[in-house]
Design an enzyme around this catalytic site. Structure first.
Site, PDB file in Angstrom:
ATOM      1  CG  ASP A   1      -1.897   1.077   1.309  1.00  7.65           C
ATOM      2  OD1 ASP A   1      -3.046   0.837   0.920  1.00  7.65           O
ATOM      3  OD2 ASP A   1      -1.545   2.190   1.757  1.00  7.65           O
TER       4      ASP A   1
ATOM      5  CG  ASN B   1      -5.083  11.706  -3.576  1.00  2.84           C
ATOM      6  OD1 ASN B   1      -4.647  11.828  -4.715  1.00  2.84           O
ATOM      7  ND2 ASN B   1      -5.553  10.568  -3.119  1.00  2.84           N
TER       8      ASN B   1
ATOM      9  CG  ASP C   1      -6.431   9.599 -10.738  1.00  3.84           C
ATOM     10  OD1 ASP C   1      -6.577   8.911  -9.705  1.00  3.84           O
ATOM     11  OD2 ASP C   1      -7.378  10.158 -11.317  1.00  3.84           O
TER      12      ASP C   1
ATOM     13  CD  GLU D   1      -4.798   4.450  -0.771  1.00  6.65           C
ATOM     14  OE1 GLU D   1      -4.892   4.772   0.418  1.00  6.65           O
ATOM     15  OE2 GLU D   1      -5.712   4.627  -1.597  1.00  6.65           O
TER      16      GLU D   1
END
Length: 307
Positions: A185, A193, A202, A228
Site C-alpha cells: 500500500d 492527494n 492518479d 492505492e
C-alpha cells in the site's frame, strides 16, 4: 439517433464499489468507413465501458452538457478538448482547459494525433481510441479486457486477482505446493492527494503500474485491489523468497522518481507477506494474513516489509 444498452459488471477503483454499468452506446456522428470509423471507450472513470462513435465531424469533450461527450467532473473544463478528422487522421486539440489534455501521458500543447490504441486523458477520465474496419469486434474485445484490467494502472484488477488466487489455492491443496501473497500500500497517499490533488494521485498510481510492469516473473499475478492497494501472487515461492521479492519492490518504488507536472513526489510502500498454510480454510485467510502484515508494517513506521 440509434441507442442501445449493454450490461457489464465492474469493480470501480475510483469508488471501490462494485457496480453494473449500463452502457449507453450513442452515435455522436454518422459513422464513416475504414479509417474514418472509430470509437472512444471510457476505460477509467465514471460510466466505465461507455463508448461514443466518432468519424469525420468534429466533437467536443467537456463538462458542459452541450458537448458531444459530456464528462461531469470538477477536473474537466466546460469545453475541454476537440477531436477532428483531417487528411486521413484524427487530431485532438486542447481548448484551453485548466488541467490539460493528455495522450498516452504526454500533454497536448497545441494539437496532437490520435492513433489506434491511444489513451486520451481528460481530467480523471481515461478514454481509449480504437479505429479501423472492425471497430465493433475491437470494442467487445476491449470490454472483455476491461473486466480483468484496471484502466488507470493497466495492471490486473481485483476481479482477476480473486480468480487467480482461487486457482492457486486449488493447486496448492491438490499438489501440496507452496505459494505466497504480497500486499503493498502506498504510504500517506491521502497526503499526496491533499497536497497535489487527485489528478496527481492518479498520475502516481499510473506511474507505479508502469514501473512494476515487466519487473516480475511471467506467472506472477500483480493487481490493483483497492484505491492505492496492490497485491501480488507468487506461485511456487515460499515465505523467504517472497520476503526477498517484497524487499526488492520496496526498494524499487522508494528509489523511483515519481513526478507530477514537474514536481517530484516522494513515494514509498509498506509490504505485507504471507505464505499459504494448510490450516487455512479459503483464499481470504491468506489474503487477510498478508493484509495484517502490511498494516503491521504501517504501524512500525511505514516503508518496510513485514512477514
Amino acid at each position: 439517433m440509434p441507442r442501445y444498452i449493454e450490461r457489464v459488471q465492474f469493480k470501480d477503483q475510483t469508488t471501490s464499489a462494485s457496480q453494473t454499468v449500463l452502457t449507453e452506446v450513442a452515435e455522436a456522428r454518422s459513422p464513416g468507413t475504414g479509417s474514418e470509423n472509430g470509437y472512444l471507450i471510457v476505460i477509467y472513470g465514471p460510466e466505465m465501458g461507455r463508448r461514443v462513435r466518432v468519424s469525420t465531424e468534429p466533437l467536443v469533450i467537456g463538462r458542459s452538457p452541450k458537448c458531444e461527450i459530456p464528462i461531469d467532473q470538477e477536473s474537466v473544463s466546460r469545453n475541454h478538448c476537440r477531436i477532428r478528422f483531417e487528411a486521413g487522421e484524427f487530431l485532438v486539440r486542447d481548448l484551453g482547459s485548466t488541467n490539460g489534455t493528455y495522450v498516452n501521458d504526454d500533454l497536448v500543447h497545441e494539437e496532437g494525433r490520435l492513433r489506434h490504441g491511444d489513451q486520451l486523458k481528460v481530467g480523471r477520465t481515461i478514454l481509449k481510441f480504437i479505429v479501423g474496419d472492425d471497430v465493433e469486434a475491437e470494442y467487445h474485445e476491449e470490454i472483455y479486457r476491461l473486466m480483468t484490467t484496471d484502466g488507470l494502472t493497466q495492471l490486473h484488477n481485483k476481479r482477476y486477482f480473486d480468480q487467480m488466487l482461487d486457482r492457486e489455492v486449488a493447486r496448492a491443496k491438490r499438489y501440496k505446493r507452496s505459494f505466497s501473497v504480497l500486499v503493498f500500500d502506498l504510504d500517506l497517499f491521502k497526503d499526496i492527494n491533499d497536497r497535489f490533488g487527485h489528478l496527481a494521485g492518479d498520475a502516481i498510481l499510473r506511474q507505479l503500474g508502469a514501473v512494476m510492469s515487466g519487473r516480475l516473473r511471467v506467472n506472477d499475478v500483480l493487481a490493483r485491489v483497492g484505491g492505492e492497494e496492490f497485491a501480488l501472487i507468487t506461485p511456487e515461492v515460499g515465505l523467504e523468497g517472497a520476503k526477498e521479492l517484497a524487499g526488492k519492490i520496496n526498494r524499487l518504488i522508494g528509489d523511483t522518481r515519481f513526478e507530477f507536472e514537474g514536481a517530484r513526489v516522494r513515494v514509498t510502500v509498506s509490504v505485507g507477506v504471507a505464505e499459504w498454510q494448510t490450516h487455512y480454510e479459503d483464499p481470504s485467510d491468506l489474503l487477510k494474513a498478508a493484509d495484517d502484515k502490511m498494516y503491521e508494517a504501517k504501524r512500525n513506521g511505514r516503508n518496510q516489509v513485514c512477514s
